[in-house]
Design a protein around this motif. Structure first.
Motif, PDB file in Angstrom:
ATOM      1  N   VAL A   1       0.890  -1.225  -0.040  1.00 50.52           N
ATOM      2  CA  VAL A   1      -0.028   0.175   0.143  1.00 50.52           C
ATOM      3  C   VAL A   1       0.895   1.285   0.026  1.00 50.52           C
ATOM      4  CG1 VAL A   1      -0.223  -0.027   2.654  1.00 50.52           C
ATOM      5  CG2 VAL A   1      -1.760   1.195   1.172  1.00 50.52           C
ATOM      6  N   VAL A   2       0.610   2.072  -0.889  1.00 49.12           N
ATOM      7  CA  VAL A   2       1.469   3.074  -1.132  1.00 49.12           C
ATOM      8  C   VAL A   2       0.653   4.490  -1.212  1.00 49.12           C
ATOM      9  CG1 VAL A   2       3.165   1.641  -2.293  1.00 49.12           C
ATOM     10  CG2 VAL A   2       1.818   3.118  -3.480  1.00 49.12           C
ATOM     11  N   ILE A   3       1.528   5.814  -1.117  1.00 49.01           N
ATOM     12  CA  ILE A   3       0.810   7.106  -1.172  1.00 49.01           C
ATOM     13  C   ILE A   3       1.168   7.224  -2.607  1.00 49.01           C
ATOM     14  CG2 ILE A   3       3.081   8.059  -0.997  1.00 49.01           C
ATOM     15  CD1 ILE A   3       1.582  10.608   0.390  1.00 49.01           C
ATOM     16  N   ASN A   4      -0.026   7.560  -3.234  1.00 51.88           N
ATOM     17  CA  ASN A   4       0.044   7.735  -4.995  1.00 51.88           C
ATOM     18  C   ASN A   4       0.875   9.068  -5.333  1.00 51.88           C
ATOM     19  OD1 ASN A   4      -0.794   7.128  -7.486  1.00 51.88           O
ATOM     20  ND2 ASN A   4      -2.661   8.114  -7.306  1.00 51.88           N
ATOM     21  N   ASN A   5       2.024   8.917  -5.396  1.00 51.21           N
ATOM     22  CA  ASN A   5       2.668  10.074  -5.840  1.00 51.21           C
ATOM     23  C   ASN A   5       4.131   9.346  -6.171  1.00 51.21           C
ATOM     24  OD1 ASN A   5       4.541   9.558  -3.717  1.00 51.21           O
ATOM     25  ND2 ASN A   5       3.755  11.331  -2.813  1.00 51.21           N
TER      26      ASN A   5
ATOM     27  N   GLY B   1       7.061   4.904  -7.355  1.00 55.62           N
ATOM     28  CA  GLY B   1       8.345   4.473  -7.580  1.00 55.62           C
ATOM     29  C   GLY B   1       9.113   3.169  -6.999  1.00 55.62           C
ATOM     30  N   PHE B   2       8.596   3.587  -5.582  1.00 55.79           N
ATOM     31  CA  PHE B   2       9.191   2.660  -4.655  1.00 55.79           C
ATOM     32  C   PHE B   2       8.380   1.408  -4.694  1.00 55.79           C
ATOM     33  CE2 PHE B   2      11.639   2.556  -0.412  1.00 55.79           C
ATOM     34  CZ  PHE B   2      11.179   1.239  -0.113  1.00 55.79           C
ATOM     35  N   GLU B   3       7.210   1.527  -4.951  1.00 58.15           N
ATOM     36  CA  GLU B   3       6.388   0.025  -4.963  1.00 58.15           C
ATOM     37  C   GLU B   3       6.745  -0.771  -6.243  1.00 58.15           C
ATOM     38  OE1 GLU B   3       1.552   0.121  -5.607  1.00 58.15           O
ATOM     39  OE2 GLU B   3       2.783   0.342  -7.559  1.00 58.15           O
ATOM     40  N   GLN B   4       6.842  -0.088  -7.295  1.00 56.69           N
ATOM     41  CA  GLN B   4       7.138  -0.806  -8.488  1.00 56.69           C
ATOM     42  C   GLN B   4       8.637  -1.502  -8.493  1.00 56.69           C
ATOM     43  OE1 GLN B   4       6.983   2.430 -11.544  1.00 56.69           O
ATOM     44  NE2 GLN B   4       4.878   2.062 -11.869  1.00 56.69           N
TER      45      GLN B   4
ATOM     46  N   VAL C   1      -2.708  -1.168  -4.163  1.00 57.33           N
ATOM     47  CA  VAL C   1      -3.357  -0.037  -3.338  1.00 57.33           C
ATOM     48  C   VAL C   1      -2.700   1.108  -3.217  1.00 57.33           C
ATOM     49  CG1 VAL C   1      -4.580   0.023  -1.011  1.00 57.33           C
ATOM     50  CG2 VAL C   1      -4.414  -2.028  -2.063  1.00 57.33           C
ATOM     51  N   ARG C   2      -3.099   2.171  -3.713  1.00 49.73           N
ATOM     52  CA  ARG C   2      -2.544   3.380  -3.657  1.00 49.73           C
ATOM     53  C   ARG C   2      -3.497   4.536  -3.214  1.00 49.73           C
ATOM     54  NH1 ARG C   2      -0.188   2.655 -10.095  1.00 49.73           N
ATOM     55  NH2 ARG C   2       1.370   1.035  -9.433  1.00 49.73           N
ATOM     56  N   HIS C   3      -2.811   5.124  -2.249  1.00 50.15           N
ATOM     57  CA  HIS C   3      -4.087   6.256  -1.813  1.00 50.15           C
ATOM     58  C   HIS C   3      -3.622   7.515  -1.915  1.00 50.15           C
ATOM     59  CE1 HIS C   3      -1.763   8.298   1.481  1.00 50.15           C
ATOM     60  NE2 HIS C   3      -1.322   6.831   1.827  1.00 50.15           N
ATOM     61  N   GLU C   4      -4.622   8.612  -2.073  1.00 50.05           N
ATOM     62  CA  GLU C   4      -4.298   9.998  -2.496  1.00 50.05           C
ATOM     63  C   GLU C   4      -3.506  10.795  -1.395  1.00 50.05           C
ATOM     64  OE1 GLU C   4      -4.588  11.086  -5.548  1.00 50.05           O
ATOM     65  OE2 GLU C   4      -4.981   8.875  -5.924  1.00 50.05           O
ATOM     66  N   PRO C   5      -2.851  11.572  -1.902  1.00 53.69           N
ATOM     67  CA  PRO C   5      -1.826  12.154  -0.613  1.00 53.69           C
ATOM     68  C   PRO C   5      -2.647  13.233   0.264  1.00 53.69           C
ATOM     69  CG  PRO C   5      -0.713  12.571  -2.926  1.00 53.69           C
ATOM     70  CD  PRO C   5      -2.308  11.913  -3.137  1.00 53.69           C
ATOM     71  N   LYS C   6      -3.738  13.566  -0.152  1.00 51.43           N
ATOM     72  CA  LYS C   6      -4.625  14.594   0.817  1.00 51.43           C
ATOM     73  C   LYS C   6      -5.821  13.632   1.515  1.00 51.43           C
ATOM     74  CE  LYS C   6      -2.841  18.964  -1.115  1.00 51.43           C
ATOM     75  NZ  LYS C   6      -2.233  19.180   0.147  1.00 51.43           N
ATOM     76  N   ALA C   7      -5.781  12.323   1.250  1.00 47.54           N
ATOM     77  CA  ALA C   7      -7.140  11.642   1.894  1.00 47.54           C
ATOM     78  C   ALA C   7      -7.051  12.040   3.315  1.00 47.54           C
ATOM     79  CB  ALA C   7      -6.661  10.147   1.572  1.00 47.54           C
ATOM     80  N   THR C   8      -8.451  12.058   3.816  1.00 50.73           N
ATOM     81  CA  THR C   8      -8.497  12.081   5.146  1.00 50.73           C
ATOM     82  C   THR C   8      -9.397  10.851   5.600  1.00 50.73           C
ATOM     83  OG1 THR C   8     -10.878  12.983   4.425  1.00 50.73           O
ATOM     84  CG2 THR C   8      -9.128  14.446   4.862  1.00 50.73           C
ATOM     85  N   THR C   9      -9.825   9.738   4.852  1.00 50.67           N
ATOM     86  CA  THR C   9     -10.405   8.614   5.185  1.00 50.67           C
ATOM     87  C   THR C   9      -9.709   7.570   4.525  1.00 50.67           C
ATOM     88  OG1 THR C   9     -12.348   8.548   3.928  1.00 50.67           O
ATOM     89  CG2 THR C   9     -12.527   9.547   6.370  1.00 50.67           C
ATOM     90  N   LEU C  10      -9.199   6.342   5.143  1.00 49.39           N
ATOM     91  CA  LEU C  10      -8.393   5.569   4.343  1.00 49.39           C
ATOM     92  C   LEU C  10      -8.787   4.140   4.813  1.00 49.39           C
ATOM     93  CD1 LEU C  10      -5.005   7.034   4.208  1.00 49.39           C
ATOM     94  CD2 LEU C  10      -6.381   6.810   2.379  1.00 49.39           C
ATOM     95  N   ASP C  11     -10.183   3.851   5.122  1.00 46.46           N
ATOM     96  CA  ASP C  11     -10.900   2.628   5.625  1.00 46.46           C
ATOM     97  C   ASP C  11     -10.645   1.447   4.433  1.00 46.46           C
ATOM     98  OD1 ASP C  11     -11.293   3.877   7.818  1.00 46.46           O
ATOM     99  OD2 ASP C  11     -13.562   3.942   7.714  1.00 46.46           O
ATOM    100  N   THR C  12     -11.188   1.852   3.298  1.00 42.35           N
ATOM    101  CA  THR C  12     -11.162   1.066   2.099  1.00 42.35           C
ATOM    102  C   THR C  12      -9.867   0.581   1.660  1.00 42.35           C
ATOM    103  OG1 THR C  12     -13.068   1.987   1.194  1.00 42.35           O
ATOM    104  CG2 THR C  12     -11.913   0.664  -0.275  1.00 42.35           C
ATOM    105  N   GLU C  13      -8.889   1.576   1.517  1.00 45.66           N
ATOM    106  CA  GLU C  13      -7.533   1.246   1.298  1.00 45.66           C
ATOM    107  C   GLU C  13      -6.870   0.320   2.387  1.00 45.66           C
ATOM    108  OE1 GLU C  13      -8.499   4.833  -0.708  1.00 45.66           O
ATOM    109  OE2 GLU C  13      -8.927   4.135   1.274  1.00 45.66           O
ATOM    110  N   ALA C  14      -7.095   0.567   3.518  1.00 46.27           N
ATOM    111  CA  ALA C  14      -6.488  -0.266   4.554  1.00 46.27           C
ATOM    112  C   ALA C  14      -7.164  -1.621   4.633  1.00 46.27           C
ATOM    113  CB  ALA C  14      -6.889   0.298   6.077  1.00 46.27           C
ATOM    114  N   ALA C  15      -8.412  -1.850   4.457  1.00 46.60           N
ATOM    115  CA  ALA C  15      -9.046  -3.203   4.302  1.00 46.60           C
ATOM    116  C   ALA C  15      -8.420  -4.015   2.909  1.00 46.60           C
ATOM    117  CB  ALA C  15     -10.449  -3.052   4.056  1.00 46.60           C
TER     118      ALA C  15
END
Length: 434
Positions: free
Chosen positions: A194-198, A203-206, A226-240
């Motif tokens: 799971v990575v921050i989408n930037n 790059g690290f993930e790949q 699984v990549r989450h947006e840098p300014k996300a405020t809820t990440l329940d779906t990504e965590a699951a």
């Protein structure tokens, strides 16, 4: 701001001024009294102007806040032993807010308004991606102490930076291999990511996926990263998605503020038990662990998590550590030695070029960083040798800082662990997997 004699300290910090007191002894070096303070404009003259572009606020502020302090200390040190090209160095610190737009705006100010010759920055790869185009266009040397995305290597290979880019921390092509080696060393065969989408996260993930698979491991969510947006405020779906797939470990490539939200969510969903959490340099700070929080029993939610961070193991580390502790009263934190080295290299290169310009720095930075030359770690000794016309091979606090043609350095990595009380402990080192 002070306007003073050649050996004075001239520093402008974000949100205000940092001014050395008259006749104050810094690190056993006496800095003479200076002239009255002028709080209006930056000191005029032909002396070298440098800037910093680092995150003192935003998602990476827990690591970034010490970076301008390290650059300030480097400038103080060099100014106390004669400055660069016969004049004191001016340093202008800008907060990039861990935001590419804010970073681009600040970089434009540094290059086009302040007219600096070199900049230490940024830390976030996404910010450096925005800033380096501005730097190259204005012929300003940008040296990052921590932007580790492999994207910069590829762009340098393509000739995009025209020599106005380098970094003192190794790219994630190495750290991702080191994290993969750590995962296998822990006996993990099935890992999700799971990575921050930037630039940093993707790059690290790949590279991690390739390296872990080359070691015989399986990435369970390879086809659905699984990549989450840098300014996300809820990440329940990504965590699951990351923690709920039955993997033995989760390689989480995160920043502190959003990363803490993700890990809190995974814990609250009951998904972290019996899962090894693998972290990286982007969250290597006690503040991050505190943000993630504790269990009802008072233990860190992520106790036992392991991570990698570029090791600081240079010849100059012990002397720098003493200087840092005496000057700040604090322990050396992640990327502080890399920031120090970046600032020192900019100043040595300007002296070697006999020009306070970005073009001059760019033309000499690899020459002062690499062999051949006298191996020297003390900045003032290095500066004196350069003034005498001698070739030097600067040995930094972070490492040898041998910069290749694409602006990269190579390094090994410390392995750190989160203890039950939330403290961080370096427990091992790991080399990048082949």
């Amino acid at each position: 701001m002070k306007q003073s004699s050649q050996r004075s300290v001239i520093l402008l910090m974000t949100g205000g001024l940092l001014i050395a007191s008259p006749n104050v002894a810094l690190n056993n070096i006496n800095i003479p009294a200076t002239s009255p303070i002028n709080t209006g404009t930056i000191a005029a003259g032909n002396g070298l102007k440098l800037g910093t572009l680092v995150p003192t606020t935003g998602d990476l502020s827990s690591i970034g806040q010490n970076m301008p302090v390290a650059a300030d200390l480097a400038v103080e040190t060099i100014n106390a032993c004669g400055g660069v090209n016969g004049a004191p160095v001016t340093l202008i610190n800008e907060d990039d807010q861990t935001d590419p737009a804010a970073g681009a705006s600040a970089m434009t100010k540094l290059t086009e308004v302040d007219r600096v010759a070199g900049v230490v920055g940024s830390f976030a790869s996404s910010v450096s991606s925005a800033a380096v185009e501005i730097a190259a266009r204005n012929q300003v040397m940008l040296v990052s102490p921590g932007s580790t995305s492999p994207v910069f290597t590829e762009r340098a290979r393509n000739g995009e930076f025209n020599g106005f880019w380098a970094r003192t921390a190794p790219p994630d092509t190495y750290q991702a291999k080191a994290l993969a080696a750590l995962a296998k060393k822990q006996g993990l065969n099935n890992v999700s990511t799971v990575v921050i989408n930037n630039d940093y996260g993707v790059g690290f993930e790949q590279q991690f996926v390739t390296s872990f698979e080359n070691l015989g491991g399986t990435i369970v969510n390879r086809d659905q990263p699984v990549r989450h947006e840098p300014k996300a405020t809820t990440l329940d779906t990504e965590a699951a998605a990351a923690f709920g797939g039955g993997a033995e470990g989760v390689a989480a490539i995160l920043y502190a503020e959003t990363g803490s939200i993700l890990l809190q969510s995974a814990f609250k969903q009951g998904l972290t038990e019996n899962v090894t959490i693998l972290l990286t340099d982007g969250v290597y700070s006690p503040e991050f662990v505190e943000q993630v929080g504790k269990t009802p029993e008072g233990k860190s939610i992520i106790a036992g998590a392991l991570g990698t961070v570029p090791a600081a193991s240079g010849v100059g580390l012990d002397a720098f550590t003493t200087l840092w502790q005496n000057s700040t009263g604090k322990q050396v934190t992640a990327y502080v030695p890399h920031t120090w080295d970046a600032a020192v290299l900019l100043m040595l290169a300007a002296e070697a070029a006999k020009a306070n310009t970005g073009e001059g720095i760019s033309s000499k930075i690899r020459e002062v960083a690499n062999a051949p030359g006298v191996e020297v770690s003390d900045p003032c000794e290095a500066m004196e040798l350069v003034r005498q016309g001698q070739d030097i091979n600067y040995q930094g606090a972070s490492g040898d800082v041998d910069i290749d043609e694409y602006g990269d350095v190579v390094g090994n990595y410390d392995v750190w662990r989160v203890n039950e009380d939330g403290s961080l402990e370096v427990i091992d080192t790991v080399a990048p997997a082949e």
